[in-house]
Design a protein around this motif. Structure first.
Motif, PDB file in Angstrom:
ATOM      1  N   ILE A   1     123.869 -27.620  -3.773  1.00 40.28           N
ATOM      2  CA  ILE A   1     123.683 -28.651  -4.794  1.00 40.28           C
ATOM      3  C   ILE A   1     123.571 -27.946  -6.140  1.00 40.28           C
ATOM      4  N   GLY A   2     124.490 -28.225  -7.022  1.00 36.41           N
ATOM      5  CA  GLY A   2     124.437 -27.666  -8.366  1.00 36.41           C
ATOM      6  C   GLY A   2     124.421 -26.147  -8.415  1.00 36.41           C
ATOM      7  N   GLY A   3     125.073 -25.495  -7.479  1.00 38.09           N
ATOM      8  CA  GLY A   3     125.142 -24.042  -7.480  1.00 38.09           C
ATOM      9  C   GLY A   3     124.018 -23.355  -6.722  1.00 38.09           C
ATOM     10  N   ASP A   4     123.024 -24.109  -6.243  1.00 39.46           N
ATOM     11  CA  ASP A   4     121.947 -23.556  -5.419  1.00 39.46           C
ATOM     12  C   ASP A   4     122.066 -24.127  -4.012  1.00 39.46           C
ATOM     13  N   VAL A   5     121.609 -23.371  -3.032  1.00 43.46           N
ATOM     14  CA  VAL A   5     121.654 -23.829  -1.643  1.00 43.46           C
ATOM     15  C   VAL A   5     120.257 -24.272  -1.244  1.00 43.46           C
ATOM     16  N   PHE A   6     120.123 -25.549  -0.887  1.00 44.19           N
ATOM     17  CA  PHE A   6     118.852 -26.153  -0.519  1.00 44.19           C
ATOM     18  C   PHE A   6     118.861 -26.475   0.972  1.00 44.19           C
ATOM     19  N   SER A   7     117.813 -26.056   1.669  1.00 45.05           N
ATOM     20  CA  SER A   7     117.656 -26.445   3.070  1.00 45.05           C
ATOM     21  C   SER A   7     116.808 -27.711   3.125  1.00 45.05           C
ATOM     22  N   LEU A   8     116.717 -28.294   4.314  1.00 47.44           N
ATOM     23  CA  LEU A   8     115.842 -29.454   4.486  1.00 47.44           C
ATOM     24  C   LEU A   8     114.404 -29.102   4.107  1.00 47.44           C
ATOM     25  N   SER A   9     113.936 -27.939   4.549  1.00 50.77           N
ATOM     26  CA  SER A   9     112.541 -27.571   4.229  1.00 50.77           C
ATOM     27  C   SER A   9     112.366 -27.301   2.734  1.00 50.77           C
ATOM     28  N   ASP A  10     113.382 -26.739   2.067  1.00 48.30           N
ATOM     29  CA  ASP A  10     113.300 -26.529   0.616  1.00 48.30           C
ATOM     30  C   ASP A  10     113.186 -27.862  -0.108  1.00 48.30           C
ATOM     31  N   LEU A  11     114.044 -28.804   0.262  1.00 48.32           N
ATOM     32  CA  LEU A  11     114.023 -30.115  -0.389  1.00 48.32           C
ATOM     33  C   LEU A  11     112.684 -30.811  -0.169  1.00 48.32           C
ATOM     34  N   GLU A  12     112.209 -30.780   1.069  1.00 48.49           N
ATOM     35  CA  GLU A  12     110.967 -31.479   1.378  1.00 48.49           C
ATOM     36  C   GLU A  12     109.756 -30.808   0.739  1.00 48.49           C
ATOM     37  N   CYS A  13     109.612 -29.501   0.930  1.00 48.75           N
ATOM     38  CA  CYS A  13     108.389 -28.801   0.509  1.00 48.75           C
ATOM     39  C   CYS A  13     108.349 -28.455  -0.970  1.00 48.75           C
ATOM     40  N   TYR A  14     109.470 -27.995  -1.516  1.00 51.72           N
ATOM     41  CA  TYR A  14     109.446 -27.466  -2.881  1.00 51.72           C
ATOM     42  C   TYR A  14     109.983 -28.433  -3.928  1.00 51.72           C
ATOM     43  N   VAL A  15     110.789 -29.394  -3.522  1.00 53.85           N
ATOM     44  CA  VAL A  15     111.329 -30.340  -4.503  1.00 53.85           C
ATOM     45  C   VAL A  15     110.588 -31.668  -4.407  1.00 53.85           C
ATOM     46  N   ILE A  16     110.679 -32.339  -3.276  1.00 56.42           N
ATOM     47  CA  ILE A  16     110.108 -33.680  -3.145  1.00 56.42           C
ATOM     48  C   ILE A  16     108.580 -33.632  -3.119  1.00 56.42           C
ATOM     49  N   ARG A  17     108.008 -32.714  -2.362  1.00 58.06           N
ATOM     50  CA  ARG A  17     106.552 -32.587  -2.286  1.00 58.06           C
ATOM     51  C   ARG A  17     106.042 -31.467  -3.194  1.00 58.06           C
ATOM     52  N   GLY A  18     106.856 -30.977  -4.066  1.00 59.16           N
ATOM     53  CA  GLY A  18     106.566 -29.779  -4.852  1.00 59.16           C
ATOM     54  C   GLY A  18     105.229 -29.720  -5.539  1.00 59.16           C
ATOM     55  N   LYS A  19     104.759 -30.802  -6.116  1.00 58.41           N
ATOM     56  CA  LYS A  19     103.507 -30.770  -6.880  1.00 58.41           C
ATOM     57  C   LYS A  19     102.327 -31.316  -6.089  1.00 58.41           C
ATOM     58  N   THR A  20     102.539 -31.617  -4.825  1.00 55.40           N
ATOM     59  CA  THR A  20     101.416 -32.051  -3.991  1.00 55.40           C
ATOM     60  C   THR A  20     100.840 -30.827  -3.291  1.00 55.40           C
ATOM     61  N   SER A  21      99.670 -30.965  -2.722  1.00 54.69           N
ATOM     62  CA  SER A  21      99.057 -29.824  -2.042  1.00 54.69           C
ATOM     63  C   SER A  21      99.822 -29.508  -0.756  1.00 54.69           C
ATOM     64  N   ARG A  22      99.794 -28.256  -0.383  1.00 46.84           N
ATOM     65  CA  ARG A  22     100.498 -27.774   0.806  1.00 46.84           C
ATOM     66  C   ARG A  22      99.721 -28.133   2.074  1.00 46.84           C
ATOM     67  N   ALA A  23     100.466 -28.328   3.133  1.00 49.54           N
ATOM     68  CA  ALA A  23      99.829 -28.510   4.437  1.00 49.54           C
ATOM     69  C   ALA A  23      99.208 -27.184   4.852  1.00 49.54           C
ATOM     70  N   THR A  24      98.012 -27.229   5.414  1.00 53.20           N
ATOM     71  CA  THR A  24      97.328 -26.008   5.800  1.00 53.20           C
ATOM     72  C   THR A  24      97.976 -25.378   7.030  1.00 53.20           C
ATOM     73  N   HIS A  25      98.125 -26.146   8.069  1.00 50.75           N
ATOM     74  CA  HIS A  25      98.776 -25.678   9.296  1.00 50.75           C
ATOM     75  C   HIS A  25      99.735 -26.772   9.759  1.00 50.75           C
ATOM     76  N   PRO A  26     100.950 -26.813   9.184  1.00 50.24           N
ATOM     77  CA  PRO A  26     101.858 -27.889   9.563  1.00 50.24           C
ATOM     78  C   PRO A  26     102.268 -27.804  11.033  1.00 50.24           C
ATOM     79  N   LYS A  27     102.312 -28.923  11.671  1.00 53.29           N
ATOM     80  CA  LYS A  27     102.727 -29.022  13.073  1.00 53.29           C
ATOM     81  C   LYS A  27     104.066 -29.746  13.123  1.00 53.29           C
ATOM     82  N   PRO A  28     104.933 -29.399  14.076  1.00 50.57           N
ATOM     83  CA  PRO A  28     106.234 -30.070  14.183  1.00 50.57           C
ATOM     84  C   PRO A  28     106.060 -31.577  14.262  1.00 50.57           C
TER      85      PRO A  28
END
Length: 155
Positions: A81-108
């Motif tokens: 996308i736009g010259g960068d390669v985004f994975s599902l986890s990149d989109l979810e964690c760093y773009v869409i949820r980027g400014k929210t707090s991180r999950a401590t121990h994410p489970k599937p």
């Protein structure tokens, strides 16, 4: 709503080819011109996330991801996308949820983004809304088979 099935691959080959052609145009999106604080940006990234998820599930060689395979599935399913390669986890964690707090121990089916991908925080959406947990479909069997297509005018 957006929904793919394996039958779609054989039933309508021209429409699948048209879809793949349209997806390839994502690499032309000028990401630097998107105002990440708008509803439009939210819709763009959530819709791309869901499209990539459906696409990845459709072509998954090993079938639906399980507890062991969900991390590589979400980190290896990517769009340019736009010259960068985004994975599902990149989109979810760093773009869409980027400014929210991180999950401590994410489970599937939840996967934390790869540490190498933190540069994608530059694309973090400006608004944080914890209702995003009810919007994102993770492809788990507990989620609906179809996902809504978001439009900024309706938010």
């Amino acid at each position: 709503a957006l929904s793919f099935s394996p039958d779609a691959l054989t039933a309508s080959q021209p429409s699948v080819m048209e879809f793949l052609d349209e997806v390839s145009r994502l690499r032309l999106i000028p990401l630097h011109e998107i105002d990440l604080n708008t509803k439009e940006a939210f819709c763009i990234f959530v819709n791309v996330y869901h499209c990539l998820l459906q696409h990845a599930l459709l072509i998954a060689v090993d079938g639906l991801p399980n507890k062991r395979s969900v991390v590589p599935f979400k980190r290896c399913s990517c769009y340019e996308i736009g010259g960068d390669v985004f994975s599902l986890s990149d989109l979810e964690c760093y773009v869409i949820r980027g400014k929210t707090s991180r999950a401590t121990h994410p489970k599937p089916p939840f996967v934390d983004g790869a540490k190498k991908s933190r540069t994608f925080l530059q694309y973090s959406l400006g608004a944080t809304d914890h209702r995003i947990n009810f919007v994102l479909n993770n492809g788990d069997l507990a989620y609906p088979q179809a996902v809504p297509i978001f439009q900024s005018q309706l938010l």
